[in-house]
Design an enzyme around this catalytic site. Structure first.
Site, PDB file in Angstrom:
ATOM      1  N   HIS A 109      -9.978   4.162  -4.676  1.00 29.68           N
ATOM      2  CA  HIS A 109      -9.696   5.602  -4.616  1.00 29.68           C
ATOM      3  C   HIS A 109      -8.777   5.952  -5.792  1.00 29.68           C
ATOM      4  CE1 HIS A 109      -5.879   4.249  -3.067  1.00 29.68           C
ATOM      5  NE2 HIS A 109      -6.451   3.696  -1.999  1.00 29.68           N
ATOM      6  N   HIS A 138      -5.867   3.540  -6.708  1.00 27.15           N
ATOM      7  CA  HIS A 138      -6.232   2.361  -7.500  1.00 27.15           C
ATOM      8  C   HIS A 138      -6.477   2.756  -8.966  1.00 27.15           C
ATOM      9  CE1 HIS A 138      -7.877   1.104  -3.408  1.00 27.15           C
ATOM     10  NE2 HIS A 138      -7.068   0.110  -3.678  1.00 27.15           N
ATOM     11  N   GLY A 161       0.981  -1.022  -6.540  1.00 26.62           N
ATOM     12  CA  GLY A 161       1.364   0.317  -6.107  1.00 26.62           C
ATOM     13  C   GLY A 161       2.599   0.308  -5.217  1.00 26.62           C
ATOM     14  N   LYS A 175       2.841   2.176  -2.854  1.00 22.93           N
ATOM     15  CA  LYS A 175       2.304   2.447  -1.512  1.00 22.93           C
ATOM     16  C   LYS A 175       2.599   1.285  -0.560  1.00 22.93           C
ATOM     17  CE  LYS A 175      -0.850   3.826   1.616  1.00 22.93           C
ATOM     18  NZ  LYS A 175      -1.072   2.609   2.354  1.00 22.93           N
TER      19      LYS A 175
HETATM   20  P1  AMP Z   1      -5.467  -2.614  -1.817  1.00 22.49           P
HETATM   21  O1  AMP Z   1      -6.824  -2.509  -2.387  1.00 22.49           O
HETATM   22  O2  AMP Z   1      -5.208  -1.699  -0.677  1.00 22.49           O
HETATM   23  O3  AMP Z   1      -5.027  -4.030  -1.580  1.00 22.49           O
HETATM   24  O4  AMP Z   1      -4.503  -2.078  -2.949  1.00 22.49           O
HETATM   25  C1  AMP Z   1      -4.544  -2.581  -4.251  1.00 22.49           C
HETATM   26  C2  AMP Z   1      -3.377  -2.027  -5.030  1.00 22.49           C
HETATM   27  O5  AMP Z   1      -3.464  -0.596  -5.044  1.00 22.49           O
HETATM   28  C3  AMP Z   1      -2.022  -2.373  -4.391  1.00 22.49           C
HETATM   29  O6  AMP Z   1      -1.109  -2.679  -5.421  1.00 22.49           O
HETATM   30  C4  AMP Z   1      -1.654  -1.108  -3.683  1.00 22.49           C
HETATM   31  O7  AMP Z   1      -0.269  -0.928  -3.513  1.00 22.49           O
HETATM   32  C5  AMP Z   1      -2.238  -0.061  -4.622  1.00 22.49           C
HETATM   33  N1  AMP Z   1      -2.445   1.214  -3.919  1.00 22.49           N
HETATM   34  C6  AMP Z   1      -3.126   1.414  -2.773  1.00 22.49           C
HETATM   35  N2  AMP Z   1      -3.065   2.718  -2.411  1.00 22.49           N
HETATM   36  C7  AMP Z   1      -2.314   3.336  -3.355  1.00 22.49           C
HETATM   37  C8  AMP Z   1      -1.868   4.685  -3.543  1.00 22.49           C
HETATM   38  N3  AMP Z   1      -2.177   5.658  -2.694  1.00 22.49           N
HETATM   39  N4  AMP Z   1      -1.109   4.955  -4.623  1.00 22.49           N
HETATM   40  C9  AMP Z   1      -0.765   3.973  -5.506  1.00 22.49           C
HETATM   41  N5  AMP Z   1      -1.154   2.695  -5.384  1.00 22.49           N
HETATM   42  C10 AMP Z   1      -1.917   2.381  -4.320  1.00 22.49           C
END
Ligand code: AMP
Length: 249
Positions: free
Chosen positions: A15, A18, A127, A129
């Protein structure tokens, strides 16, 4: 040409959050590797793993359009070809998120370690997040002299304040409205404010709402300099997580 690599590890279902990480990576280096790997080791709940959204063709397109030069979606056997060398997150990995998702941060660090071994990045972008994850990765890198610079990117939100998450696609329209309670709670700026705001929404099941010290990840005290509210909970079987800076003294 630079042989520096900027690396963005993800679990896919990409999204705009990412994509912001990928854009930041591109500012750091002309070589941007994005990994897409749903790491079973960090899922303590088999249902959550089974329901995790997956769409590799769409993800690849989005990542390339945002500036990735390589999208790497390894098989389990590529990531874990030998006996798994487990990395332990230590005591901070057992707090908050780790108390509710036992073993999650050990699984997360184990895969980060393996991905770093293969990709050999100069920079890795994470992130805010997942604030506890970011803290644990930074700490592990410093304590173990891992030769990677960890770069963080602020949380990307929808216009209404909901933090973008791959799990949001599992929310119905009504649930999505309920989910806004998390942002409202964090915006109160205090633990009491968070708890009363969240308690008023009967469809939100709280895991935790705390204010932590950003420098230690322990609970904030009165003269803590950098405070951050952290919240996690459930709406209709979907687990959501968010955090927000709560000012400094
Ligand atoms: P994930 O695919 O959920 O494991 O996330 C991959 C990376 O994207 C991680 O470093 C998360 O912290 C980051 N991330 C996920 N959602 C967001 C967001 N809304 N804003 C910024 N970074 C994000």
């Amino acid at each position: 040409m630079s042989d520096e690599i900027a690396f963005v590890p993800t679990m896919g279902a990409l999204h705009a959050g990412h994509l912001e990480l990928i854009k930041r990576a591109r500012e750091l280096s002309p070589e941007v590797v994005v990994s897409i790997f749903v790491n079973p080791l960090q899922f303590e709940n088999p249902d959550d793993l089974a329901k995790y959204p997956r769409d590799l063709p769409a993800d690849t397109q989005k990542a390339l359009a945002a500036g990735a030069t390589k999208v790497w979606a390894p098989l389990y056997e590529e990531v874990y070809p030998r006996e798994i060398e487990k990395i332990f997150a230590g005591p901070i990995g057992e707090l908050f998120e780790g108390r509710h998702r036992v073993g999650h941060f050990d699984g997360m660090l184990t895969v980060v370690h393996r991905l770093f071994e293969v990709v050999k990045p100069t920079y890795a972008i994470f992130g805010e997040k997942d604030f506890q994850q970011l803290f644990i990765v930074k700490k592990w890198v410093i304590e173990n002299n891992v030769p990677v610079q960890i770069i963080s990117v602020p949380t990307v939100r929808d216009k209404d304040g909901l933090a973008l998450s791959s799990r949001n696609v599992r929310l119905s329209e009504a649930d999505r409205k309920i989910a806004l309670v998390i942002n409202r709670a964090l915006s109160t700026g205090s633990r009491e404010g968070m708890l009363s705001t969240l308690a008023a929404e009967s469809n939100f099941q709280l895991d935790y709402a705390e204010v932590i010290d950003e420098q230690s990840f322990g609970l904030a005290v009165q003269d803590t300099k950098f405070k951050r509210g952290i919240v996690a909970g459930w709406i209709n079987g979907v687990r959501l997580l968010d955090n927000m800076a709560m000012g400094s003294n």
